[in-house]
Scaffold this motif. Structure first.
Motif, PDB file in Angstrom:
ATOM      1  N   THR A   1       1.036  -0.504   0.285  1.00 30.80           N
ATOM      2  CA  THR A   1       0.522   0.312   0.073  1.00 30.80           C
ATOM      3  C   THR A   1       0.974   1.087   0.343  1.00 30.80           C
ATOM      4  N   PRO A   2       1.200   1.717  -1.139  1.00 26.29           N
ATOM      5  CA  PRO A   2       2.091   2.994  -1.381  1.00 26.29           C
ATOM      6  C   PRO A   2       1.601   4.487   0.059  1.00 26.29           C
ATOM      7  N   SER A   3       0.460   4.523   0.249  1.00 25.31           N
ATOM      8  CA  SER A   3      -0.245   5.436   1.383  1.00 25.31           C
ATOM      9  C   SER A   3       0.252   4.974   2.927  1.00 25.31           C
ATOM     10  N   PHE A   4       0.564   4.201   2.825  1.00 24.41           N
ATOM     11  CA  PHE A   4       1.731   3.976   3.648  1.00 24.41           C
ATOM     12  C   PHE A   4       2.195   3.611   4.697  1.00 24.41           C
ATOM     13  N   ASP A   5       2.704   5.796   4.862  1.00 25.68           N
ATOM     14  CA  ASP A   5       4.363   5.387   5.252  1.00 25.68           C
ATOM     15  C   ASP A   5       4.239   6.165   6.748  1.00 25.68           C
ATOM     16  N   ASP A   6       4.918   6.813   7.025  1.00 27.53           N
ATOM     17  CA  ASP A   6       5.483   6.726   8.525  1.00 27.53           C
ATOM     18  C   ASP A   6       4.694   7.192   9.227  1.00 27.53           C
ATOM     19  N   PHE A   7       3.986   8.278   9.050  1.00 26.14           N
ATOM     20  CA  PHE A   7       3.222   9.425   9.679  1.00 26.14           C
ATOM     21  C   PHE A   7       1.587   8.485  10.052  1.00 26.14           C
ATOM     22  N   ALA A   8       1.528   6.783   9.662  1.00 23.70           N
ATOM     23  CA  ALA A   8       0.967   5.904   8.981  1.00 23.70           C
ATOM     24  C   ALA A   8       1.104   4.947  10.560  1.00 23.70           C
ATOM     25  N   LEU A   9       2.363   4.558   9.984  1.00 22.32           N
ATOM     26  CA  LEU A   9       3.413   3.753  11.314  1.00 22.32           C
ATOM     27  C   LEU A   9       3.162   4.398  12.255  1.00 22.32           C
ATOM     28  N   ASP A  10       3.962   5.290  13.180  1.00 20.25           N
ATOM     29  CA  ASP A  10       3.428   5.897  14.375  1.00 20.25           C
ATOM     30  C   ASP A  10       1.540   6.119  14.657  1.00 20.25           C
ATOM     31  N   ALA A  11       1.341   6.066  13.776  1.00 21.29           N
ATOM     32  CA  ALA A  11      -0.471   6.781  14.284  1.00 21.29           C
ATOM     33  C   ALA A  11      -0.266   4.902  14.461  1.00 21.29           C
TER      34      ALA A  11
ATOM     35  N   THR B   1       5.940  -2.074   1.842  1.00 18.52           N
ATOM     36  CA  THR B   1       5.070  -0.419   1.920  1.00 18.52           C
ATOM     37  C   THR B   1       6.256   0.451   2.460  1.00 18.52           C
ATOM     38  N   PRO B   2       6.016   2.289   1.985  1.00 13.82           N
ATOM     39  CA  PRO B   2       7.498   2.870   1.922  1.00 13.82           C
ATOM     40  C   PRO B   2       7.601   3.377   4.019  1.00 13.82           C
ATOM     41  N   ILE B   3       7.851   2.272   4.289  1.00 20.22           N
ATOM     42  CA  ILE B   3       7.947   3.251   5.751  1.00 20.22           C
ATOM     43  C   ILE B   3       9.537   3.019   6.232  1.00 20.22           C
ATOM     44  N   THR B   4       9.792   3.431   6.639  1.00 21.88           N
ATOM     45  CA  THR B   4      11.768   3.865   6.612  1.00 21.88           C
ATOM     46  C   THR B   4      12.271   3.753   8.349  1.00 21.88           C
ATOM     47  N   ILE B   5      13.688   3.209   8.805  1.00 21.37           N
ATOM     48  CA  ILE B   5      13.838   2.498   9.750  1.00 21.37           C
ATOM     49  C   ILE B   5      13.205   3.204  11.039  1.00 21.37           C
ATOM     50  N   ASP B   6      13.364   4.919  10.834  1.00 22.75           N
ATOM     51  CA  ASP B   6      13.088   5.759  12.391  1.00 22.75           C
ATOM     52  C   ASP B   6      11.626   5.096  12.067  1.00 22.75           C
ATOM     53  N   ALA B   7      10.588   5.202  11.247  1.00 18.49           N
ATOM     54  CA  ALA B   7       9.247   4.733  12.517  1.00 18.49           C
ATOM     55  C   ALA B   7       9.123   3.502  12.566  1.00 18.49           C
ATOM     56  N   ILE B   8       9.884   2.446  12.218  1.00 21.38           N
ATOM     57  CA  ILE B   8       9.984   1.327  12.318  1.00 21.38           C
ATOM     58  C   ILE B   8      10.371   1.012  14.182  1.00 21.38           C
ATOM     59  N   ARG B   9      11.146   2.122  13.954  1.00 22.26           N
ATOM     60  CA  ARG B   9      12.344   1.420  15.238  1.00 22.26           C
ATOM     61  C   ARG B   9      11.027   2.072  16.245  1.00 22.26           C
ATOM     62  N   ARG B  10      10.898   3.475  16.069  1.00 20.43           N
ATOM     63  CA  ARG B  10       9.589   3.787  17.329  1.00 20.43           C
ATOM     64  C   ARG B  10       8.629   3.081  17.460  1.00 20.43           C
ATOM     65  N   LEU B  11       8.137   1.651  16.865  1.00 16.29           N
ATOM     66  CA  LEU B  11       7.063   1.230  16.822  1.00 16.29           C
ATOM     67  C   LEU B  11       7.457   0.368  17.515  1.00 16.29           C
ATOM     68  N   ILE B  12       8.814  -0.308  17.149  1.00 15.51           N
ATOM     69  CA  ILE B  12       9.502  -2.043  18.332  1.00 15.51           C
ATOM     70  C   ILE B  12       9.130  -1.872  19.293  1.00 15.51           C
ATOM     71  N   HIS B  13      10.030   0.066  19.528  1.00 15.84           N
ATOM     72  CA  HIS B  13      10.763   0.755  21.036  1.00 15.84           C
ATOM     73  C   HIS B  13       9.356   0.749  21.954  1.00 15.84           C
ATOM     74  N   PHE B  14       7.696   1.279  21.343  1.00 15.81           N
ATOM     75  CA  PHE B  14       6.979   1.199  21.958  1.00 15.81           C
ATOM     76  C   PHE B  14       6.533   0.353  21.505  1.00 15.81           C
ATOM     77  N   ARG B  15       5.963  -1.186  20.712  1.00 10.03           N
ATOM     78  CA  ARG B  15       4.926  -1.732  21.043  1.00 10.03           C
ATOM     79  C   ARG B  15       5.352  -3.510  20.486  1.00 10.03           C
ATOM     80  N   GLY B  16       6.576  -3.314  20.615  1.00 11.49           N
ATOM     81  CA  GLY B  16       7.224  -4.401  21.213  1.00 11.49           C
ATOM     82  C   GLY B  16       7.930  -5.070  22.346  1.00 11.49           C
ATOM     83  N   PRO B  17       8.243  -6.195  22.748  1.00 11.21           N
ATOM     84  CA  PRO B  17       9.247  -6.394  24.349  1.00 11.21           C
ATOM     85  C   PRO B  17      10.263  -5.483  24.398  1.00 11.21           C
ATOM     86  N   TYR B  18      10.284  -4.300  25.247  1.00  6.56           N
ATOM     87  CA  TYR B  18      11.351  -3.590  25.957  1.00  6.56           C
ATOM     88  C   TYR B  18      12.673  -3.604  26.760  1.00  6.56           C
ATOM     89  N   ILE B  19      13.044  -3.390  25.635  1.00 10.46           N
ATOM     90  CA  ILE B  19      15.328  -3.716  25.509  1.00 10.46           C
ATOM     91  C   ILE B  19      15.908  -2.180  25.664  1.00 10.46           C
TER      92      ILE B  19
END
Length: 443
Positions: free
Chosen positions: A333-343, A359-377
């Motif tokens: 889905t081309p419109s699922f970007d960093d803003f949508a992933l942060d939301a 999707t066009p998500i980048t490393i910054d948003a991916i790290r934020r998602l894993i940091h807040f919704r993944g196991p805390y490390i």
């Protein structure tokens, strides 16, 4: 070796003859001719008769025998009288072996998985004795005959609450209508993925005849439109008028005065179950569908909206209405970007699985998602540079939960994203070395 053109490892001469007949029936199972050797004709008939009437006790042997004979009697090059005789013998074997109700679902599932389940491959008595609440015919060639037999069996004692008809190319609206009228009062899960004959009529069936349905998958049904899904399905979920009571014959109905308040309650309250899972990938989900889903599908747990045509702003607002979301499929889905992933990270604290392939998500948003919704490390343990959490905190309904590990992200596919790939591999390796609570898919 002459017939096959190659050497094959077999356990017996009968098995070799069977394999030859299955691969080249036009050369082996033709009419007996005058030029045929007498011993050849005798051997051919003996093999056909011996294997067909063999009493199998092992479930695997029964399934294998059914698969072989299904392949043989559906072949038009085999004599018609032979096909019918062997089919009757095969049905006797099936009925004698499937006296136990526990074996029947296993036979159906195994034949469907092999692609050998089709109309006529199992006797009608077999379906009448099938006692199960979950049934999968996915990938089979089930047609009107199988559906009619199943409906007849369920009409005696309805107990089917889940059925998967995915990739059944012969299943159409009429077949689903028969199932809905028979099992509609108890059916909860219906899988119609990649059923190419399903049309927009399916939505009327769901609304009118399936009040208990909580899981529907129509992904890949290209004769279904997202506009019909929005208007005829989502927007009608909570505006169902209860069925009218049957009139007694010979007595005129009494005229009752209905107040405006009663009429409002009747048309706004729904007696159907809340939808928990919906698969609509490949239909081009747009903004209108998402806005309707944000209002009507507030209890959604799992949803597939891959290959969507919606905007990033609308999907971000929709996540606010889905706080119970667990599984999201939004690949390519081309419109699922960093803003949508942060939301998504901010509004969906129970997220467990996410497929964001392509999707066009980048490393910054991916790290934020894993940091807040993944196991805390801690970042120091991962040997990665720290992230800036202030962006996530800026969302108005941010919910931060690091203690409940059962509701943390455990599966995340970020293949073919904007990465960069080297950074994604580094993060995946860092988490894999420290914890097994999350799997980051890159291949």
């Amino acid at each position: 070796k002459k017939k096959m053109g190659s050497v094959m490892k077999v356990n017996s001469l009968s098995e070799l003859c069977l394999e030859v007949m299955l691969q080249k029936p036009q050369e082996c199972l033709f009419e007996d001719g005058e030029d045929d050797d007498r011993e050849m004709r005798k051997s051919r008939r003996a093999v056909l008769h011996g294997l067909s009437v063999k009493k199998e006790n092992n479930v695997a042997d029964i399934i294998s025998s059914i698969s072989r004979w299904t392949l043989m009697w559906e072949n038009p090059s085999i004599r018609e009288d032979w096909r019918e005789i062997r089919r009757e013998e095969m049905f006797e074997v099936i009925n004698s072996a499937a006296k136990s109700n526990e074996i029947r679902p296993q036979i159906v599932w195994s034949l469907a998985e092999r692609g050998r389940l089709l109309d006529g491959s199992l006797p009608c008595d077999f379906w009448e004795g099938l006692r199960c609440d979950t049934l999968s015919l996915a990938g089979s060639r089930a047609g009107p005959e199988i559906i009619s037999a199943l409906v007849k069996a369920q009409s005696i004692e309805p107990r089917l609450i889940s059925i998967d008809l995915s990739s059944c190319l012969l299943i159409d609206d009429n077949a689903v209508s028969q199932l809905a009228k028979t099992c509609g009062s108890i059916l909860q899960r219906l899988g119609l993925r990649d059923c190419r004959k399903i049309t927009n009529t399916i939505f009327d069936l769901v609304i009118q005849d399936l009040p208990r349905l909580i899981d529907l998958d129509i992904s890949g049904d290209f004769n279904v439109t997202v506009q019909a899904a929005t208007i005829n399905f989502v927007r009608r979920l909570n505006t169902i008028i209860p069925p009218k009571k049957k009139r007694s014959i010979g007595r005129p109905p009494k005229r009752q005065r209905i107040s405006s308040q009663d009429l409002e309650i009747e048309t706004t309250q729904s007696n159907r179950a809340q939808f928990l899972a919906l698969g609509i990938s490949g239909l081009g989900v747009d903004d209108d569908f998402l806005m309707a889903a944000a209002t009507e599908l507030t209890s959604i747990r799992q949803i597939g909206i891959a290959y969507g045509h919606f905007s990033s702003n609308i999907i971000s607002k929709t996540f606010q209405a889905w706080p119970h979301l667990i599984d999201l499929r939004v690949q390519w889905t081309p419109s699922f970007d960093d803003f949508a992933l942060d939301a998504l990270a901010a509004h969906c604290p129970r997220l467990t699985a996410l497929d964001a392939t392509g999707t066009p998500i980048t490393i910054d948003a991916i790290r934020r998602l894993i940091h807040f919704r993944g196991p805390y490390i801690d970042d120091a343990v991962l040997d990665l540079p720290p992230i800036d959490p202030t962006y996530i905190y800026s969302f108005p309904t941010f919910q931060h939960n690091q203690q409940d590990h059962s509701r943390h992200l455990s599966w995340f596919s970020c293949r073919y994203t904007n990465g960069p790939k080297a950074s994604l591999q580094k993060i995946s390796s860092a988490y894999a070395a420290v914890t097994s609570h999350i799997r980051i898919v890159l291949k």
